[in-house]
Design a protein around this motif. Structure first.
Motif, PDB file in Angstrom:
ATOM      1  N   ARG A  38       0.870  -1.151   0.000  1.00  0.00           N
ATOM      2  CA  ARG A  38       0.063  -0.001   0.215  1.00  0.00           C
ATOM      3  C   ARG A  38       0.849   1.146   0.071  1.00  0.00           C
ATOM      4  O   ARG A  38       0.678   2.148   0.793  1.00  0.00           O
ATOM      5  N   LEU A  39       1.890   1.225  -0.852  1.00  0.00           N
ATOM      6  CA  LEU A  39       2.599   2.621  -1.005  1.00  0.00           C
ATOM      7  C   LEU A  39       2.449   3.276  -2.327  1.00  0.00           C
ATOM      8  O   LEU A  39       3.157   4.178  -2.679  1.00  0.00           O
ATOM      9  N   GLU A  40       1.550   2.824  -3.137  1.00  0.00           N
ATOM     10  CA  GLU A  40       1.437   3.255  -4.314  1.00  0.00           C
ATOM     11  C   GLU A  40       1.094   4.903  -4.439  1.00  0.00           C
ATOM     12  O   GLU A  40       1.724   5.442  -5.137  1.00  0.00           O
ATOM     13  N   LYS A  41       0.451   5.489  -3.602  1.00  0.00           N
ATOM     14  CA  LYS A  41       0.268   6.840  -3.489  1.00  0.00           C
ATOM     15  C   LYS A  41       1.543   7.503  -2.913  1.00  0.00           C
ATOM     16  O   LYS A  41       1.907   8.748  -3.646  1.00  0.00           O
ATOM     17  N   PHE A  42       2.246   7.068  -2.057  1.00  0.00           N
ATOM     18  CA  PHE A  42       3.240   7.883  -1.373  1.00  0.00           C
ATOM     19  C   PHE A  42       4.627   7.788  -2.367  1.00  0.00           C
ATOM     20  O   PHE A  42       5.211   8.685  -2.284  1.00  0.00           O
ATOM     21  N   LEU A  43       4.477   6.439  -3.145  1.00  0.00           N
ATOM     22  CA  LEU A  43       5.783   6.535  -4.037  1.00  0.00           C
ATOM     23  C   LEU A  43       5.379   7.133  -5.525  1.00  0.00           C
ATOM     24  O   LEU A  43       6.202   6.903  -6.413  1.00  0.00           O
ATOM     25  N   ALA A  44       4.210   7.798  -5.474  1.00  0.00           N
ATOM     26  CA  ALA A  44       3.948   8.307  -6.978  1.00  0.00           C
ATOM     27  C   ALA A  44       4.295   7.665  -8.007  1.00  0.00           C
ATOM     28  O   ALA A  44       5.481   7.965  -8.889  1.00  0.00           O
ATOM     29  N   LEU A  45       3.676   6.424  -8.529  1.00  0.00           N
ATOM     30  CA  LEU A  45       3.861   5.641  -9.545  1.00  0.00           C
ATOM     31  C   LEU A  45       3.317   6.418 -10.639  1.00  0.00           C
ATOM     32  O   LEU A  45       2.119   6.773 -10.593  1.00  0.00           O
ATOM     33  N   GLN A  46       4.162   6.408 -11.714  1.00  0.00           N
ATOM     34  CA  GLN A  46       3.846   6.936 -13.024  1.00  0.00           C
ATOM     35  C   GLN A  46       3.759   5.953 -14.108  1.00  0.00           C
ATOM     36  O   GLN A  46       4.406   4.747 -13.928  1.00  0.00           O
ATOM     37  N   THR A  47       2.708   6.081 -15.108  1.00  0.00           N
ATOM     38  CA  THR A  47       2.555   5.098 -16.308  1.00  0.00           C
ATOM     39  C   THR A  47       3.670   5.052 -17.294  1.00  0.00           C
ATOM     40  O   THR A  47       4.109   4.241 -18.053  1.00  0.00           O
ATOM     41  N   SER A  48       4.359   6.696 -17.357  1.00  0.00           N
ATOM     42  CA  SER A  48       5.299   6.701 -18.482  1.00  0.00           C
ATOM     43  C   SER A  48       6.372   7.621 -17.917  1.00  0.00           C
ATOM     44  O   SER A  48       6.167   8.524 -17.315  1.00  0.00           O
ATOM     45  N   VAL A  49       7.643   7.617 -18.717  1.00  0.00           N
ATOM     46  CA  VAL A  49       8.735   8.505 -18.315  1.00  0.00           C
ATOM     47  C   VAL A  49       8.158   9.989 -18.700  1.00  0.00           C
ATOM     48  O   VAL A  49       8.333  11.166 -18.146  1.00  0.00           O
ATOM     49  N   ASP A  50       7.342  10.221 -20.027  1.00  0.00           N
ATOM     50  CA  ASP A  50       6.790  11.237 -20.296  1.00  0.00           C
ATOM     51  C   ASP A  50       5.907  12.190 -19.457  1.00  0.00           C
ATOM     52  O   ASP A  50       6.031  13.138 -19.215  1.00  0.00           O
ATOM     53  N   VAL A  51       4.874  11.269 -18.720  1.00  0.00           N
ATOM     54  CA  VAL A  51       4.277  11.691 -17.622  1.00  0.00           C
ATOM     55  C   VAL A  51       5.023  12.329 -16.532  1.00  0.00           C
ATOM     56  O   VAL A  51       4.920  13.314 -15.799  1.00  0.00           O
ATOM     57  N   ALA A  52       6.050  11.408 -16.112  1.00  0.00           N
ATOM     58  CA  ALA A  52       6.896  11.858 -15.187  1.00  0.00           C
ATOM     59  C   ALA A  52       7.874  13.374 -15.116  1.00  0.00           C
ATOM     60  O   ALA A  52       7.848  14.048 -14.428  1.00  0.00           O
ATOM     61  N   GLU A  59       6.853  15.558 -17.399  1.00  0.00           N
ATOM     62  CA  GLU A  59       5.734  16.821 -17.161  1.00  0.00           C
ATOM     63  C   GLU A  59       5.459  17.152 -15.832  1.00  0.00           C
ATOM     64  O   GLU A  59       5.393  18.343 -15.514  1.00  0.00           O
ATOM     65  N   ASN A  60       5.270  16.108 -14.918  1.00  0.00           N
ATOM     66  CA  ASN A  60       5.202  16.555 -13.620  1.00  0.00           C
ATOM     67  C   ASN A  60       6.263  17.177 -12.872  1.00  0.00           C
ATOM     68  O   ASN A  60       6.188  17.931 -12.176  1.00  0.00           O
ATOM     69  N   ALA A  61       7.709  16.722 -13.251  1.00  0.00           N
ATOM     70  CA  ALA A  61       8.739  17.436 -12.592  1.00  0.00           C
ATOM     71  C   ALA A  61       8.882  19.009 -13.185  1.00  0.00           C
ATOM     72  O   ALA A  61       9.196  19.649 -12.474  1.00  0.00           O
ATOM     73  N   LYS A  62       8.420  18.955 -14.442  1.00  0.00           N
ATOM     74  CA  LYS A  62       8.836  20.191 -14.968  1.00  0.00           C
ATOM     75  C   LYS A  62       7.650  21.341 -14.438  1.00  0.00           C
ATOM     76  O   LYS A  62       7.759  22.590 -14.083  1.00  0.00           O
ATOM     77  N   ALA A  63       6.338  20.631 -13.980  1.00  0.00           N
ATOM     78  CA  ALA A  63       5.356  21.636 -13.219  1.00  0.00           C
ATOM     79  C   ALA A  63       5.523  21.749 -12.005  1.00  0.00           C
ATOM     80  O   ALA A  63       5.241  22.744 -11.276  1.00  0.00           O
ATOM     81  N   ALA A  64       6.637  21.036 -11.373  1.00  0.00           N
ATOM     82  CA  ALA A  64       6.955  21.016  -9.895  1.00  0.00           C
ATOM     83  C   ALA A  64       7.629  22.302  -9.644  1.00  0.00           C
ATOM     84  O   ALA A  64       8.511  22.811 -10.459  1.00  0.00           O
TER      85      ALA A  64
END
Length: 112
Positions: free
Chosen positions: A91-105, A107-112
């Protein structure tokens, strides 16, 4: 375990292969901790080609996530079905911020 590291403007991307287990965990944790400290603070782990993660590997992922958060950064993990299942079992899926692709990750990093 083997991998590569790419450093971009505000994130670093690690592409890893092999096993994240008790044997590889000490080196993995040491290298990632040093990289988080040096920056950039946003970290993307591409574990989509990892074959296996055991409890020590999960522990290292939690430690790296906490280290990134305390450095005002983020940790995102790109997974495959096997890694996702292992993370969800504890049950660590929310804490560990799982992503479906490198592209999504990225984009999230650029927005952070």
């Amino acid at each position: 375990m083997r991998g590569t590291r790419e450093v971009r403007d505000n994130y670093q991307l690690f592409r890893l292969t092999g096993l994240l287990d008790a044997f590889s965990e000490p080196t993995f944790r040491k290298v990632l901790t040093k990289c988080v400290e040096e920056g950039p603070k946003h970290v993307i782990l591409d574990l989509s080609t990892i074959d296996f993660v055991d409890s020590s590997g999960l522990g290292a992922l939690v430690q790296i996530a906490k280290k990134a958060q305390s450095a005002t950064g983020t940790l995102q993990i790109v997974t495959n079905p096997r890694v996702t299942q292992t993370v969800k079992l504890v049950r660590l899926e929310k804490f560990l911020a799982l992503q479906t692709s490198v592209d999504v990750a990225i984009e999230n990093a650029k927005a952070a």
